[in-house]
Design a protein around this motif. Sequence first.
Motif, mmCIF file in Angstrom:
data_model
loop_
_atom_site.group_PDB
_atom_site.id
_atom_site.type_symbol
_atom_site.label_atom_id
_atom_site.label_comp_id
_atom_site.label_asym_id
_atom_site.label_seq_id
_atom_site.Cartn_x
_atom_site.Cartn_y
_atom_site.Cartn_z
ATOM 1 N N GLN A 139 50.783 4.414 58.531
ATOM 2 C CA GLN A 139 51.552 4.325 59.766
ATOM 3 C C GLN A 139 50.799 4.918 60.958
ATOM 4 O O GLN A 139 51.117 4.617 62.100
ATOM 5 N N SER A 197 49.524 -13.540 58.206
ATOM 6 C CA SER A 197 49.654 -12.119 57.871
ATOM 7 C C SER A 197 49.368 -11.881 56.392
ATOM 8 O O SER A 197 48.734 -10.891 56.027
ATOM 9 N N PHE A 243 52.976 -1.464 57.891
ATOM 10 C CA PHE A 243 51.666 -0.884 58.159
ATOM 11 C C PHE A 243 50.847 -0.954 56.879
ATOM 12 O O PHE A 243 51.365 -0.680 55.798
ATOM 13 N N SER A 299 46.666 -1.058 60.049
ATOM 14 C CA SER A 299 46.968 -2.253 60.824
ATOM 15 C C SER A 299 48.443 -2.589 60.628
ATOM 16 O O SER A 299 49.102 -2.056 59.744
ATOM 17 N N ILE A 300 48.936 -3.506 61.442
ATOM 18 C CA ILE A 300 50.359 -3.846 61.411
ATOM 19 C C ILE A 300 50.524 -5.349 61.212
ATOM 20 O O ILE A 300 49.788 -6.136 61.796
ATOM 21 N N VAL A 301 51.485 -5.722 60.368
ATOM 22 C CA VAL A 301 51.934 -7.114 60.294
ATOM 23 C C VAL A 301 53.444 -7.115 60.500
ATOM 24 O O VAL A 301 54.141 -6.185 60.087
ATOM 25 N N ASN A 302 53.915 -8.139 61.170
ATOM 26 C CA ASN A 302 55.357 -8.310 61.314
ATOM 27 C C ASN A 302 55.904 -8.976 60.066
ATOM 28 O O ASN A 302 55.232 -9.807 59.459
ATOM 29 N N THR A 362 55.232 -17.546 64.073
ATOM 30 C CA THR A 362 54.928 -16.121 64.212
ATOM 31 C C THR A 362 56.125 -15.288 64.672
ATOM 32 O O THR A 362 56.179 -14.099 64.409
ATOM 33 N N VAL A 388 56.383 -12.491 55.121
ATOM 34 C CA VAL A 388 55.339 -12.428 56.137
ATOM 35 C C VAL A 388 54.764 -13.826 56.332
ATOM 36 O O VAL A 388 54.811 -14.659 55.428
ATOM 37 N N VAL A 442 63.239 -8.390 62.242
ATOM 38 C CA VAL A 442 61.774 -8.395 62.180
ATOM 39 C C VAL A 442 61.307 -6.945 62.157
ATOM 40 O O VAL A 442 61.612 -6.162 63.054
ATOM 41 N N LYS A 443 60.607 -6.596 61.114
ATOM 42 C CA LYS A 443 60.142 -5.224 60.894
ATOM 43 C C LYS A 443 58.619 -5.189 60.957
ATOM 44 O O LYS A 443 57.952 -6.209 60.831
ATOM 45 N N GLN A 444 58.073 -4.001 61.107
ATOM 46 C CA GLN A 444 56.630 -3.829 61.077
ATOM 47 C C GLN A 444 56.236 -3.157 59.774
ATOM 48 O O GLN A 444 56.829 -2.149 59.382
#
Length: 163
Positions: free
Chosen positions: A17, A144, A8, A21-24, A104, A140, A4-6
């Motif tokens: 970055q 997301s 940006f 905002s961030i989504v996994n 999620t 995603v 699981v990465k983030q």
Amino acid sequence: NFPVKQLFFCVGCPHPQHEGSIVNALIAKHSIRNYDFIGELVYCIPNGAESAKIINKYQFADRVVLVDRGQQTTIQDKINRIAGNENIAGALAIILADDGQCNTEFSYCGHRAGNAQDGGFAAHDDKIFWSELDIPVFLVTAASADRLKQGMNMKTMKIPRMG
């Protein structure tokens, strides 16, 4: 190496970055793991890459391609239609927008899709296919993906024989 990465993202900011905002995102199990990219997001047309003819492939160069997961086409077929094994369109990365099957935490994404515990999605796919792809591919959640789509300047239209 946790799958699981983030990711940006932001609209109109030079350093996502730091300002975005961030989504996994769940990376494909056999996808490349060494990557660094910043690029504009472009939505594949047709959105699910259901057709062998991708209308806006010319827009993929140096961009991140968003494509809907859906049920009509396999993930490998979608990737082949977008990038092919040699990424002739020049995409930086591919983001698959889930159709609601993933939770999620990415502990469940459907029967054959794989999950975080499997080391990523498409865990049961042919490793050779993935080894020939030189860009990362992420999945995603539907929520997301909706957040990503909200930041895009899009219009809805129906294209005859494509939906």
